[in-house]
Design a protein around this motif. Structure first.
Motif, PDB file in Angstrom:
ATOM      1  N   ASP A 315       0.795  -1.257   0.051  1.00 55.79           N
ATOM      2  CA  ASP A 315       0.034   0.177   0.112  1.00 55.79           C
ATOM      3  C   ASP A 315       0.804   1.068  -0.143  1.00 55.79           C
ATOM      4  N   ALA A 316       0.412   2.447  -0.565  1.00 49.78           N
ATOM      5  CA  ALA A 316       1.154   3.625  -0.718  1.00 49.78           C
ATOM      6  C   ALA A 316       1.475   4.094   0.680  1.00 49.78           C
ATOM      7  N   ASP A 317       0.496   4.169   1.857  1.00 52.68           N
ATOM      8  CA  ASP A 317       0.959   4.605   3.116  1.00 52.68           C
ATOM      9  C   ASP A 317       1.938   3.647   3.660  1.00 52.68           C
ATOM     10  N   ALA A 318       1.846   2.282   3.636  1.00 55.10           N
ATOM     11  CA  ALA A 318       3.011   1.540   4.034  1.00 55.10           C
ATOM     12  C   ALA A 318       4.317   1.701   3.233  1.00 55.10           C
ATOM     13  N   PHE A 319       4.099   2.020   2.016  1.00 49.30           N
ATOM     14  CA  PHE A 319       5.410   2.311   1.379  1.00 49.30           C
ATOM     15  C   PHE A 319       6.135   3.471   1.723  1.00 49.30           C
ATOM     16  N   LEU A 320       5.116   4.630   2.120  1.00 51.87           N
ATOM     17  CA  LEU A 320       5.850   5.890   2.704  1.00 51.87           C
ATOM     18  C   LEU A 320       6.089   6.117   3.918  1.00 51.87           C
ATOM     19  N   ALA A 321       5.623   5.284   4.880  1.00 49.46           N
ATOM     20  CA  ALA A 321       5.624   5.225   6.380  1.00 49.46           C
ATOM     21  C   ALA A 321       7.018   5.432   6.840  1.00 49.46           C
ATOM     22  N   GLY A 322       7.729   4.448   6.284  1.00 43.35           N
ATOM     23  CA  GLY A 322       9.491   4.683   6.807  1.00 43.35           C
ATOM     24  C   GLY A 322      10.093   5.699   6.025  1.00 43.35           C
ATOM     25  N   LYS A 323       9.795   6.180   4.843  1.00 48.56           N
ATOM     26  CA  LYS A 323      10.322   7.455   4.245  1.00 48.56           C
ATOM     27  C   LYS A 323       9.907   8.545   5.250  1.00 48.56           C
ATOM     28  N   ARG A 324       8.780   8.636   5.795  1.00 52.28           N
ATOM     29  CA  ARG A 324       8.211   9.657   6.490  1.00 52.28           C
ATOM     30  C   ARG A 324       8.919   9.750   7.743  1.00 52.28           C
ATOM     31  N   GLN A 325       9.135   8.485   8.257  1.00 47.84           N
ATOM     32  CA  GLN A 325       9.884   8.446   9.624  1.00 47.84           C
ATOM     33  C   GLN A 325      11.207   8.926   9.475  1.00 47.84           C
ATOM     34  N   ARG A 326      12.091   8.551   8.639  1.00 51.41           N
ATOM     35  CA  ARG A 326      13.598   9.165   8.345  1.00 51.41           C
ATOM     36  C   ARG A 326      13.493  10.379   8.202  1.00 51.41           C
ATOM     37  N   LEU A 327      12.381  11.062   7.569  1.00 48.58           N
ATOM     38  CA  LEU A 327      12.264  12.627   7.410  1.00 48.58           C
ATOM     39  C   LEU A 327      11.956  13.264   8.612  1.00 48.58           C
ATOM     40  N   ASP A 328      11.471  12.699   9.448  1.00 48.38           N
ATOM     41  CA  ASP A 328      11.149  13.290  10.685  1.00 48.38           C
ATOM     42  C   ASP A 328      12.142  13.373  11.598  1.00 48.38           C
ATOM     43  N   LEU A 329      12.907  12.225  11.598  1.00 48.05           N
ATOM     44  CA  LEU A 329      13.958  11.975  12.292  1.00 48.05           C
ATOM     45  C   LEU A 329      15.267  13.056  11.706  1.00 48.05           C
ATOM     46  N   ALA A 330      15.150  13.253  10.663  1.00 50.90           N
ATOM     47  CA  ALA A 330      16.304  13.996  10.205  1.00 50.90           C
ATOM     48  C   ALA A 330      15.843  15.615  10.478  1.00 50.90           C
ATOM     49  N   GLU A 331      14.694  15.929  10.224  1.00 49.98           N
ATOM     50  CA  GLU A 331      14.161  17.285  10.671  1.00 49.98           C
ATOM     51  C   GLU A 331      14.381  17.348  12.127  1.00 49.98           C
ATOM     52  N   ALA A 332      14.224  16.583  13.254  1.00 52.63           N
ATOM     53  CA  ALA A 332      14.416  16.698  14.482  1.00 52.63           C
ATOM     54  C   ALA A 332      15.834  17.097  14.623  1.00 52.63           C
ATOM     55  N   ARG A 333      16.839  16.122  14.259  1.00 51.92           N
ATOM     56  CA  ARG A 333      18.231  16.407  14.123  1.00 51.92           C
ATOM     57  C   ARG A 333      18.979  17.505  13.435  1.00 51.92           C
ATOM     58  N   LEU A 334      18.252  18.232  12.775  1.00 47.89           N
ATOM     59  CA  LEU A 334      18.811  19.223  11.619  1.00 47.89           C
ATOM     60  C   LEU A 334      18.929  20.467  12.484  1.00 47.89           C
ATOM     61  N   ALA A 335      17.903  20.936  13.549  1.00 48.63           N
ATOM     62  CA  ALA A 335      18.082  22.214  14.217  1.00 48.63           C
ATOM     63  C   ALA A 335      19.159  22.304  15.096  1.00 48.63           C
ATOM     64  N   PRO A 336      19.389  21.184  16.190  1.00 49.16           N
ATOM     65  CA  PRO A 336      20.537  21.240  17.146  1.00 49.16           C
ATOM     66  C   PRO A 336      21.710  21.126  16.159  1.00 49.16           C
ATOM     67  N   ALA A 337      21.848  20.487  15.032  1.00 50.83           N
ATOM     68  CA  ALA A 337      23.157  20.499  13.930  1.00 50.83           C
ATOM     69  C   ALA A 337      23.409  21.695  13.568  1.00 50.83           C
ATOM     70  N   LEU A 338      22.372  22.489  13.121  1.00 51.72           N
ATOM     71  CA  LEU A 338      22.572  23.765  12.448  1.00 51.72           C
ATOM     72  C   LEU A 338      22.982  24.794  13.709  1.00 51.72           C
ATOM     73  N   ALA A 339      22.608  24.600  14.946  1.00 58.76           N
ATOM     74  CA  ALA A 339      22.754  25.594  15.957  1.00 58.76           C
ATOM     75  C   ALA A 339      24.201  25.136  16.425  1.00 58.76           C
ATOM     76  N   GLY A 340      24.584  23.877  16.552  1.00 62.24           N
ATOM     77  CA  GLY A 340      26.042  23.543  16.902  1.00 62.24           C
ATOM     78  C   GLY A 340      27.072  24.101  15.867  1.00 62.24           C
ATOM     79  N   ASN A 341      26.730  23.806  14.709  1.00 61.94           N
ATOM     80  CA  ASN A 341      27.714  24.300  13.860  1.00 61.94           C
ATOM     81  C   ASN A 341      28.072  25.979  13.761  1.00 61.94           C
ATOM     82  N   ALA A 342      26.749  26.545  13.961  1.00 62.33           N
ATOM     83  CA  ALA A 342      26.930  28.088  13.895  1.00 62.33           C
ATOM     84  C   ALA A 342      27.790  28.479  15.163  1.00 62.33           C
TER      85      ALA A 342
END
Length: 560
Positions: A315-342
């Protein structure tokens, strides 16, 4: 009754020419045209003038025959040595030879056996040349665009061919009309085959894709034109595939062996030339149905495979569920990484500003200028020092080279002097050795000469002895057996003397005979003095010896 002399006197006189002309007219009027059967003899080919001369003979008689040049070229059957023929012509005479002859106008083999024998001989010759070889056969095109036919335009053969072609698969037909029997038929058939081959591709008259050479049935004489060598060679040289259809199925001609396909009848040739259009249409319909069915089956199979693939896909939702989870995890790690880099970059920038504050560029530049002014004279001094060191090194190297050159020259002169001394010593030793060798060889030679002088008979002769030889030149050891008057030769140390015996050698010496004397005996009158042959050393030895004591007197057998 008149006498025979009167009758002879009243008969007219004939000249030789008049009599020959009269005999010629009589012979031609009495016989005219005749058909003669006989065997050709004495045929050696055409004469230089183009005429042919030979004889016709059987078991009982012989007749001369002549074929004029124009007739020879038109003959369907050319003369051959030993061939039994039936000749048609007129009987005439030849006054130059006082003989009669036949002037032949046509020539044909005598009987079916002769025709068959001639056919087999010609077949053997052409087969030996390779005209019937299978590798020269070509395939007939499946569907020719144009069909060429070589046959008579008025016979039933052309109608059968056209009708059969119309029934099977109508094609354009080119007919080259020829005579299929009789004089000149073979030349016309050969010319037709070559004419079709000479048509240019793409010309106004389209070149045929296949040729049919056809004729109806008949006797071997009727079909003989297709056995002529000209027709066979034209068929062999044809670049267009050729089908022969001559006679019925049981008739065989030479063109059948050289053609690419042989048809039993002209109708069979038409069937070989083109396929049946209805059969082709049925085959095409069958192939079309089979192709449509194959395409439909393939489409059905592909549709079933596609449906199966769709069912297997998630199913399309099952096929995209893992991709969405990886995207959310990357979004959560992006803000601290940008702050630390700055933050890291701000710290690095602060450290750079601090170093600039502690060491401003103007101060660094001023210090560099001070160091440059402090070392302004040093490069010049360093360059001068370097040049001085290089000059000293070069001078030392030059001195070493001069010393080495002097030492090398002195060593070379010493070696040369030593070599000269060794050469002089070797030369002295060689001269001394050579002189010693010569002296030893001279001593050996002197000893050999002394030995020869002491052992040779000439040394004995030098001491006063004489060598006596007989008339044959043999040395004598005794005087016995010599007859009176025998010639003798006396050899002294200084020459030869001839002598002759006075009494027999066996008789006692007479009293009062002169005693023998040492030294050379006087030569006999008329004898020439001999050449001296004693060696020099033997003579010297003889002179050195003291004179011997006088011998006792004895009688001599020789005259002085």
């Amino acid at each position: 009754m008149p006498s025979s002399a009167v009758l002879v006197a009243n008969q007219p006189e004939w000249s030789v020419g008049d009599l020959a002309s009269a005999l010629k007219r009589t012979l031609e009027d009495a016989f005219g045209h005749v058909r003669l059967r006989g065997e050709i003899s004495g045929f050696r080919g055409q004469h230089g003038s183009g005429h042919a001369y030979f004889s016709l003979k059987d078991g009982n008689a012989r007749i001369d025959a002549v074929v004029w040049k124009g007739t020879f070229n038109r003959l369907r059957q050319k003369p051959q040595e030993g061939l039994e023929v039936v000749a048609t012509g007129k009987i005439t005479t030849f006054p130059g030879k006082s003989s009669y002859q036949i002037v032949i106008e046509s020539l044909e083999p005598a009987g079916v056996g002769a025709w068959m024998a001639l056919l087999e001989e010609r077949k053997r010759v052409l087969a030996a040349e390779g005209l019937f070889a299978a590798e020269h056969k070509r395939a007939i095109p499946f569907l020719p665009q144009v069909v060429g036919v070589v046959t008579s335009p008025t016979g039933a053969v052309i109608r059968d061919i056209l009708h059969r072609l119309e029934d099977r698969f109508p094609r354009p037909v080119l007919v080259w009309p020829v005579r299929v029997q009789g004089d000149g038929a073979a030349d016309e058939i050969a010319a037709a085959i070559r004419g079709f081959n000479a048509l240019p591709p793409g010309g106004p008259i389209r070149k045929p894709d296949v040729l049919i050479v056809a004729r109806g049935g008949g006797s071997i004489e009727d079909l003989w034109a297709f056995n002529e060598e000209a027709v066979v060679r034209a068929a062999f040289e044809s670049r267009i595939p050729l089908i022969s259809a001559v006679g019925h199925e049981t008739d065989t001609t030479l063109i059948d062996f050289v053609s690419d396909r042989r048809a039993p009848t002209p109708t069979g040739a038409a069937e070989m030339a083109v396929p049946v259009r209805a059969d082709l249409a049925l085959a095409l319909d069958d192939l079309t149905r089979r192709r449509r069915g194959a395409v439909e089956r393939k489409l059905d199979r592909l549709a079933a495979d596609f449906r199966s693939a769709l069912r297997a896909m998630p199913d399309a939702d099952a096929f995209l569920a893992g991709k969405r989870q990886r995207l959310d995890l990357a979004e959560a790690r992006l803000a601290p990484a940008l702050a630390g880099n700055a933050r890291a970059f701000r710290e690095r920038f602060a450290r750079v500003l601090d170093r600039l504050a502690r060491h401003p560029p103007e101060l660094v530049l001023e210090r560099a200028r001070a160091r440059l002014s402090a070392i302004d004279h040093r490069p010049r001094q360093a360059l001068a020092n370097h040049a001085s060191r290089k000059g000293d090194a070069l001078a030392a190297l030059g001195h070493r080279l001069v010393v080495a050159r002097t030492t090398t020259l002195r060593r070379a002169e010493t070696e040369a002097a030593r070599a000269r001394e060794r050469l002089a010593a070797s030369h002295g030793r060689m001269i001394h050795a050579a002189a010693g060798l010569i002296e030893r060889r001279r001593a050996r030679l002197d000893r050999a000469g002394d030995l020869l002088g002491s052992l040779g008979y000439r040394a004995v002769l030098a001491r006063g002895y004489v060598l006596v030889r007989d008339g044959a030149g043999a040395a004598l050891r005794s005087g016995r057996g010599l007859p009176a008057g025998s010639p003798l030769s006396l050899e002294f140390a200084d020459g030869f003397v001839s002598a002759r015996t006075e009494v027999d050698a066996g008789a006692p010496a007479p009293e009062g005979a002169p005693s023998a004397k040492r030294g050379p005996a006087p030569a006999k009158q008329g004898a020439a003095p001999a050449k001296k042959r004693a060696p020099r050393r033997a003579k010297a030895a003889a002179e050195a010896e003291p004179p011997p004591a006088p011998a006792a007197a004895q009688g001599s057998l020789f005259e002085a």
